[in-house]
Structure formats: C-alpha cells, structure tokens
Design a protein around this motif. Structure first.
Motif, PDB file in Angstrom:
ATOM      1  N   THR A  96       0.845  -1.193   0.000  1.00 45.99           N
ATOM      2  CA  THR A  96       0.000   0.000   0.000  1.00 45.99           C
ATOM      3  C   THR A  96       0.881   1.244   0.000  1.00 45.99           C
ATOM      4  O   THR A  96       1.859   1.333   0.738  1.00 45.99           O
ATOM      5  CB  THR A  96      -0.897   0.007   1.251  1.00 45.99           C
ATOM      6  OG1 THR A  96      -1.731  -1.145   1.204  1.00 45.99           O
ATOM      7  CG2 THR A  96      -1.763   1.248   1.289  1.00 45.99           C
ATOM      8  N   ASP A 138     -12.029   0.763  -7.741  1.00 40.95           N
ATOM      9  CA  ASP A 138     -11.438   0.290  -6.484  1.00 40.95           C
ATOM     10  C   ASP A 138     -12.293  -0.868  -5.991  1.00 40.95           C
ATOM     11  O   ASP A 138     -13.367  -0.686  -5.424  1.00 40.95           O
ATOM     12  CB  ASP A 138     -11.406   1.417  -5.446  1.00 40.95           C
ATOM     13  CG  ASP A 138     -10.576   1.048  -4.231  1.00 40.95           C
ATOM     14  OD1 ASP A 138     -10.351  -0.157  -4.017  1.00 40.95           O
ATOM     15  OD2 ASP A 138     -10.163   1.962  -3.496  1.00 40.95           O
ATOM     16  N   ALA A 179     -11.965  -2.861  -3.605  1.00 38.83           N
ATOM     17  CA  ALA A 179     -12.110  -3.002  -2.157  1.00 38.83           C
ATOM     18  C   ALA A 179     -13.085  -2.001  -1.578  1.00 38.83           C
ATOM     19  O   ALA A 179     -13.629  -2.220  -0.495  1.00 38.83           O
ATOM     20  CB  ALA A 179     -10.748  -2.839  -1.480  1.00 38.83           C
ATOM     21  N   ASP A 215      -8.094  -1.669  -9.257  1.00 39.57           N
ATOM     22  CA  ASP A 215      -7.261  -1.594  -8.053  1.00 39.57           C
ATOM     23  C   ASP A 215      -7.787  -2.566  -7.011  1.00 39.57           C
ATOM     24  O   ASP A 215      -8.996  -2.807  -6.912  1.00 39.57           O
ATOM     25  CB  ASP A 215      -7.283  -0.159  -7.521  1.00 39.57           C
ATOM     26  CG  ASP A 215      -6.141   0.100  -6.554  1.00 39.57           C
ATOM     27  OD1 ASP A 215      -5.238  -0.759  -6.449  1.00 39.57           O
ATOM     28  OD2 ASP A 215      -6.141   1.171  -5.914  1.00 39.57           O
ATOM     29  N   GLU A 216      -6.876  -3.131  -6.239  1.00 37.63           N
ATOM     30  CA  GLU A 216      -7.210  -4.117  -5.199  1.00 37.63           C
ATOM     31  C   GLU A 216      -8.022  -5.267  -5.805  1.00 37.63           C
ATOM     32  O   GLU A 216      -9.085  -5.644  -5.314  1.00 37.63           O
ATOM     33  CB  GLU A 216      -7.979  -3.454  -4.050  1.00 37.63           C
ATOM     34  CG  GLU A 216      -7.257  -2.295  -3.395  1.00 37.63           C
ATOM     35  CD  GLU A 216      -5.960  -2.721  -2.709  1.00 37.63           C
ATOM     36  OE1 GLU A 216      -5.750  -3.926  -2.515  1.00 37.63           O
ATOM     37  OE2 GLU A 216      -5.156  -1.846  -2.373  1.00 37.63           O
ATOM     38  N   GLU A 258      -9.577  -8.205  -3.862  1.00 35.90           N
ATOM     39  CA  GLU A 258     -10.806  -8.074  -3.077  1.00 35.90           C
ATOM     40  C   GLU A 258     -12.051  -8.431  -3.901  1.00 35.90           C
ATOM     41  O   GLU A 258     -13.164  -8.399  -3.375  1.00 35.90           O
ATOM     42  CB  GLU A 258     -10.959  -6.628  -2.578  1.00 35.90           C
ATOM     43  CG  GLU A 258      -9.791  -6.115  -1.749  1.00 35.90           C
ATOM     44  CD  GLU A 258      -9.722  -6.800  -0.393  1.00 35.90           C
ATOM     45  OE1 GLU A 258     -10.758  -7.328   0.063  1.00 35.90           O
ATOM     46  OE2 GLU A 258      -8.633  -6.812   0.196  1.00 35.90           O
ATOM     47  N   THR A 288      -2.684  -5.059  -6.907  1.00 37.08           N
ATOM     48  CA  THR A 288      -3.038  -5.661  -5.617  1.00 37.08           C
ATOM     49  C   THR A 288      -1.842  -5.569  -4.670  1.00 37.08           C
ATOM     50  O   THR A 288      -0.697  -5.497  -5.109  1.00 37.08           O
ATOM     51  CB  THR A 288      -3.454  -7.136  -5.795  1.00 37.08           C
ATOM     52  OG1 THR A 288      -3.866  -7.666  -4.538  1.00 37.08           O
ATOM     53  CG2 THR A 288      -2.316  -7.975  -6.347  1.00 37.08           C
ATOM     54  N   ASN A 289      -2.156  -5.561  -3.396  1.00 35.10           N
ATOM     55  CA  ASN A 289      -1.108  -5.653  -2.380  1.00 35.10           C
ATOM     56  C   ASN A 289      -1.124  -7.024  -1.708  1.00 35.10           C
ATOM     57  O   ASN A 289      -0.434  -7.249  -0.724  1.00 35.10           O
ATOM     58  CB  ASN A 289      -1.254  -4.546  -1.330  1.00 35.10           C
ATOM     59  CG  ASN A 289      -2.604  -4.605  -0.624  1.00 35.10           C
ATOM     60  OD1 ASN A 289      -3.373  -5.529  -0.823  1.00 35.10           O
ATOM     61  ND2 ASN A 289      -2.872  -3.599   0.196  1.00 35.10           N
ATOM     62  N   ARG A 290      -1.938  -7.917  -2.257  1.00 38.00           N
ATOM     63  CA  ARG A 290      -2.018  -9.278  -1.718  1.00 38.00           C
ATOM     64  C   ARG A 290      -1.084 -10.214  -2.489  1.00 38.00           C
ATOM     65  O   ARG A 290      -0.687  -9.925  -3.613  1.00 38.00           O
ATOM     66  CB  ARG A 290      -3.445  -9.813  -1.842  1.00 38.00           C
ATOM     67  CG  ARG A 290      -4.441  -9.156  -0.905  1.00 38.00           C
ATOM     68  CD  ARG A 290      -5.735  -9.932  -0.941  1.00 38.00           C
ATOM     69  NE  ARG A 290      -6.704  -9.426   0.014  1.00 38.00           N
ATOM     70  CZ  ARG A 290      -7.800 -10.077   0.363  1.00 38.00           C
ATOM     71  NH1 ARG A 290      -8.054 -11.260  -0.161  1.00 38.00           N
ATOM     72  NH2 ARG A 290      -8.644  -9.563   1.226  1.00 38.00           N
ATOM     73  N   ARG A 338     -10.734   0.516   4.131  1.00 36.28           N
ATOM     74  CA  ARG A 338      -9.809  -0.472   3.605  1.00 36.28           C
ATOM     75  C   ARG A 338      -8.552  -0.555   4.467  1.00 36.28           C
ATOM     76  O   ARG A 338      -8.049  -1.643   4.759  1.00 36.28           O
ATOM     77  CB  ARG A 338      -9.473  -0.098   2.159  1.00 36.28           C
ATOM     78  CG  ARG A 338      -8.655  -1.136   1.423  1.00 36.28           C
ATOM     79  CD  ARG A 338      -8.613  -0.855  -0.074  1.00 36.28           C
ATOM     80  NE  ARG A 338      -7.972   0.422  -0.368  1.00 36.28           N
ATOM     81  CZ  ARG A 338      -8.625   1.500  -0.777  1.00 36.28           C
ATOM     82  NH1 ARG A 338      -9.928   1.460  -0.943  1.00 36.28           N
ATOM     83  NH2 ARG A 338      -7.993   2.626  -1.029  1.00 36.28           N
ATOM     84  N   ARG A 339      -8.049   0.605   4.867  1.00 35.35           N
ATOM     85  CA  ARG A 339      -6.827   0.632   5.686  1.00 35.35           C
ATOM     86  C   ARG A 339      -7.045  -0.016   7.041  1.00 35.35           C
ATOM     87  O   ARG A 339      -6.160  -0.710   7.557  1.00 35.35           O
ATOM     88  CB  ARG A 339      -6.382   2.092   5.864  1.00 35.35           C
ATOM     89  CG  ARG A 339      -5.164   2.270   6.749  1.00 35.35           C
ATOM     90  CD  ARG A 339      -4.660   3.688   6.692  1.00 35.35           C
ATOM     91  NE  ARG A 339      -5.662   4.681   7.039  1.00 35.35           N
ATOM     92  CZ  ARG A 339      -5.968   5.042   8.298  1.00 35.35           C
ATOM     93  NH1 ARG A 339      -5.328   4.489   9.320  1.00 35.35           N
ATOM     94  NH2 ARG A 339      -6.887   5.960   8.534  1.00 35.35           N
TER      95      ARG A 339
END
Length: 602
Positions: A304, A330, A332, A373-374, A377, A414-416, A587-588
């Motif tokens: 992130t 987005d 997420a 984005d994301e 999710e 993604t950050n996953r 989300r955060r």
C-alpha cells in the motif's frame, strides 16, 4: 355557297376571302357569332368602309354569311353570294341557312373529336401508366379487374392472364391476413391503407404501401388504388433509427463518462509524475516502457502506498489508447452487492433501486483502459465474469441477456499475494494466469532510500505552493531522519508527513511536526503532545491502541447510519469526509459491513 376563309386561308377566283386586315368589320361580326347579311353593299354600316370598296371591286351584289362554331369557339363561316343581281334574303331562307350551318358544325366537330388523340380512353390509359407505382382495380373477391403494366411486370404474368388473378398471389405469407382484412375494410368503410410485403419472382420481399378507395360503377363496387415501393423509405428509416440509437448510446456514454470524470476530478491523484532515480525505480520505468505500447494485460504488485495507480496511469499515458479514458475501479471500496453493477452496468428495474439504466465501467472504458485496483478483493462469484471479459471482450449487463462487446485493456493492482489466495481458493487460478501476463513489482520505499530526498523536495514544493508557505530549505538533520525512517506506509505516508510538516513549519525552513515512529527495530513513536512519552508504553502498543480507537469510532458511525456511505445522511457526511476517503480508511482499517467495532484485523 362559298365558305368564307379564316385568316390564312387559300385564295382563288370567285371566292370571297374574309381576313382580319381586309375585312375587319365582317371578321369582328362573325367572331361575335352573328350573321352578316346584305341585299346590296350600301346597306352595310359606315364601319364597313373597306368591305364596301372590296365588294364593289369584285362585283358582289348580295351576300349572307353564317358563322360556323364548335361550342363557344368560331372556326369558319358558310356564305351564299350573288354577283349577277341583287337578292333579298327572306327569314325562312336565313333560318334554313342557320340550320345547315349548325349541322355542318356538328359534323365537323364529331370528326375532329374522333381524330383527336386525347379521347377519354387514351387519357385514362396514359394517366394510369404514368402512376409511379402499381395501379389496381379489384372486385370484392380481390381479383384484378384493371391494372397498369407495372403490375404485369412485377406479377410475372402477361396481360391476357392477369384478368381475375388474385391480388394476394405475390403477398408475403405473413402479411396475407392483414391484406385480406384491409380489402374487406376498404369495401366496408370506403377506404383503407396498409404496409405489407410483396414477393418478387426471385423470392425477395419488397415493402409496399397501398391505399385504395371504394368506387361504384353501374351498381357494382370496386376498390381502386395505388401501391408504391417504400424500400428506400424503409432503408432511410432504418438508417435513421440506427443513427438515433448510436447517438443515444454516445450521449449515454458521454453522460456516464462525464459523471465518472467529475467524480475523478474530486479526487486528488497521489503524484503528478514519477519521482526518483534509484536502480529499482529505473527498472520499473524500463518495464513500463516495454509494455505500454502493447495491449497486454498488466498486473502491478506492491505494498500500500507504493504508487500502483501512478504506474497504471503512466502505462496508459504511453499507450496508443491515451486519447481514451483510464477508468479506475477500487474493488475493495465497493460493496460486494454493487460491484457487479459498477463493473458491468445494469438495466432499469434489474434490482431494487435500479431506477435507470446505467453503463458499467467496462463500457465507459471501451477503446481505453480500465484499472482494477485491489483486484484481490473481487468476490469469487464475479471472477468468472471478469475472466470472460478479459478473454472474449464480452459481457451482459445486470438484468439483460444482450451480449455487449468491448475493446478494453486491463491493468490490475493488488497488495495481496495472489498465489497464496489461489492456494486458499479465494482467487481463481485461471484468472490469476490471465492477469499475470506481465507483472510489475513496485519496490517499497524502505528498499530505495536514495529516492527519499528527491521525493521530499518534490512534496515540499507541492505542499508549500498548496498552503501558500515559502519553504525553501530542508535541514540536513530533518532529511537524515526522513531517510532513516522505514516508511511502512511508503510514499503515501511520506507525503502526509511532509504536508503536516509544511503546515506546522514557521519561516522558510521545514520542521517536522512530530517525532517519526520507528519500526519495531527500535525507533521512537510519534508522541501526542497531550500525552507524556513515558506514559505511552511501547511504540507498537500505542499504535495499536490508536488504530483500534479510530476503527471503533468509524464502525460506530457506519452502524449509526446503517452502513450508508454516500449521499445525504451518509457516514461520510457525518465524518466530514469525501466518500472515497472514507472507503480508503475502511480499507486501511480492515472494516467490512457488520464487523464488530473491535481492533483492526490481523
């Protein structure tokens, strides 16, 4: 008995020639359809001076002239002249001369009428053949009684075989019932009209418009009318309808794009350009240059705050699709029950609250790029539909069975760890393969510390201009602190720290607003001025308590507003935040609907 010549007649001995110039008074009298009669020339009136002189020269003693007419028109005269002696004309003789003139006029008129090409039959035939279409006259059994040659040519029968042919022979099968009904209506009401299909001899269906009226001839009713080919009109109507449909689609798309862009304008992008000179960043830029000119699907991986959206925009700006919009979604931030509608659109009435048809983000991005984005999710149920769009470029709106084709380049981020999500069966393996065609991994800020000074100067200049402060210098100690910090929130955290520092700094020198927290490796945590540092405990505990309090408050506000984010009486309005900012906070903090207001998820 000598017929008087009209102007232009032949001359000859022993004939009296009546011309307008030589015999003006006689001509005028005959044109009035009156007889000219005299027993001797001096009986003529004074106006006939030219006539008296002419008759005296020719030796004419007496004459009677009767005009010959055809209706109101004068066309000649019948004359009886005496040259040897004068003669008195009795009334009985004059009556007989009139009768002879009348008989003669009628005979000549009949002869001319018989010789004239403009008789009634020829006139009617000429009119019928000049009609720009089919002329028909039918009886109550819908059989041809009279027609023009265009009908013969179209029907494919000679004139000898057309009589009593059925009108419905060349009517398309599906249109015969309405043609039969229109014929009955014409005889019943006196008039009828309709559009129907005529079949050509080669089997083509040609659209026609027919209109007819009932006429009665000698006690028998007939339907008389005209049928015209309306193919051109139908083609024009179809082209017009297609043009209107395209205009409507473009208008709807433009309206949707305008709405989307207005929403985008409200959001401030993280960067205006990519800043940094580290080898890690240069490698990322090299990868962008490689993939941008193609239509290849790109997967951007990174923590992130590392600038995934900025990289997506850089790829789009350097691509051949740069003149079309980059549409961001987005995944997420959208509720799971609305994300399908956002991505693929919906029809009016497809679900509760769908009051109008809405274009999805894929339709808005047609010809351009969509940034998902994301992507990790995205609900599992929608991943198959996304896979179909990526593979086939087609989908259906929610509530519609019509397939929509689009040409969209997909960039996902993604950050996953999607490979782990695939193993956990939270993400489709085939979708992962489709997305992972050209992966770009963004390094976190802690592994490219040499870029921190450039980023600090960039954000200082931008924030100083934004708040109107002349910050010109960053002390070496401040810069050293910023470089040494690990930046778990990456570039976004650095931007926020610089913005706070600019706001709190006095003069033209940058001062940090608070001590930076240091990672668990041992640095100090930022202190709240109202709380002594020694009473806080460990940095990690303080941060966890702070996040837990923020999460608990946010969840309580969301529950109070029944998890409504946008609009009047929404949680964003109550918190004084933009809806997108609230979604980012959720989300955060790992907040999902119906979550208990406990600490952030681990």
């Amino acid at each position: 008995m000598i017929p008087a010549a009209v102007p232009g007649g032949d001359t000859g001995p022993g004939r009296t020639i009546f011309t307008a110039t030589e015999f003006p008074w006689v001509t005028e009298t005959l044109l009035r359809q009156e007889m000219v009669t005299f027993s001797r020339p001096d009986e003529l009136p004074a106006a006939a001076i030219l006539e008296k002189e002419a008759f005296s020269r020719s030796g004419l003693q007496s004459e009677v002239t009767v005009p010959l007419t055809a209706g109101p028109a004068f066309w000649g005269a019948l004359s009886l002249s005496c040259f040897r002696a004068e003669r008195t004309w009795s009334e009985e003789l004059l009556r007989q001369l009139r009768l002879v003139a009348r008989v003669f006029s009628n005979a000549v008129s009949r002869q001319k009428a018989e010789e004239s090409p403009l008789d009634d039959a020829r006139i009617s035939d000429a009119i019928i053949e000049s009609i720009p279409g089919f002329f028909f006259m039918m009886d109550e059994q819908a059989r041809y009684v009279r027609w023009n040659k265009k009908v013969e040519a179209f029907m494919g029968y000679p004139a000898s075989e057309m009589l009593n042919r059925s009108v419905g022979l060349r009517v398309s099968l599906e249109d015969r019932p309405k043609v039969d009904e229109a014929i009955r209506e014409g005889f019943r009401k006196g008039h009828a009209s309709l559009e129907y299909g005529f079949l050509t001899t080669d089997g083509r269906k040609v659209p026609y418009y027919a209109s007819g009226r009932r006429v009665t001839i000698e006690g028998t009713d007939y339907l008389v009318g005209v049928a015209i080919d309306i193919s051109s009109r139908k083609e024009s109507e179809a082209a017009l309808l297609k043009a209107f449909a395209e205009i409507s689609q473009l208008k709807e798309r433009l309206r949707a794009e305008c709405t989307y862009l207005q929403e985008e304008i409200k959001l401030q992008h993280d960067f205006e350009n990519i800043v940094g000179e580290s080898d890690a960043l240069k490698y990322v830029l090299f990868k962008i240059e490689q993939v941008a000119p193609t239509d290849t699907t790109v997967l951007i991986l990174g923590e992130t705050g590392t600038g995934k959206e900025l990289v997506a925009r850089a790829i789009h700006s350097a691509s051949k699709r740069k003149d079309r919009p980059l549409v961001k979604v987005d995944c997420a931030a959208l509720p799971s029950n609305l994300i399908e509608s956002e991505l693929f659109g919906h029809e009016q009435g497809s679900f509760t609250g769908a009051h109008d048809r809405r274009l999805g983000r894929f339709e808005l991005a047609n010809g351009g790029t969509i940034f998902l984005d994301e992507i990790g999710e995205l609900p599992l149920a929608l991943q198959s539909k996304l896979l179909r769009v990526i593979q086939e470029g087609e989908f259906e709106r929610l509530g519609s069975s019509r397939t929509i084709k689009v040409d969209v380049r997909v960039i996902a981020a993604t950050n996953r760890h999607l490979e782990q999500e695939v193993q956990s069966r939270n993400f489709r393996q085939d979708l992962w393969y489709r997305l992972n065609v050209f992966p770009i991994s963004l390094p976190p800020l802690r592994v490219r510390k040499e870029d921190v000074p450039s980023l600090v100067r960039h954000f200082v200049a931008r924030c100083a201009k934004k708040v109107g402060k002349p910050i010109e210098r960053v002390p070496q100690a401040v810069m050293g602190t910023l470089v040494e910090y690990d930046w778990p929130g990456n570039i976004r955290e650095l931007q926020n720290v610089i913005e706070r520092a600019v706001i709190c700094s006095e003069g033209d020198v940058l001062r940090l607003a608070e001590r930076l927290p240091v990672s668990e490796r041992g640095t100090a945590l930022p202190s709240d001025p109202s709380i002594p540092c020694e009473s806080v405990g460990s940095a990690v505990d303080f941060r966890k308590r702070l996040l837990a309090a923020e999460r608990q408050y946010t969840v309580s506000v969301l529950e109070e507003h029944k998890w409504k984010i946008e609009g009047e009486d929404g949680a964003a309005e109550a918190l004084g935040l933009h809806p997108s900012t609230l979604r980012g906070r959720m989300r955060r903090l790992g907040i999902r609907r119906h979550d208990p207001p406990s600490g952030p998820r681990g």
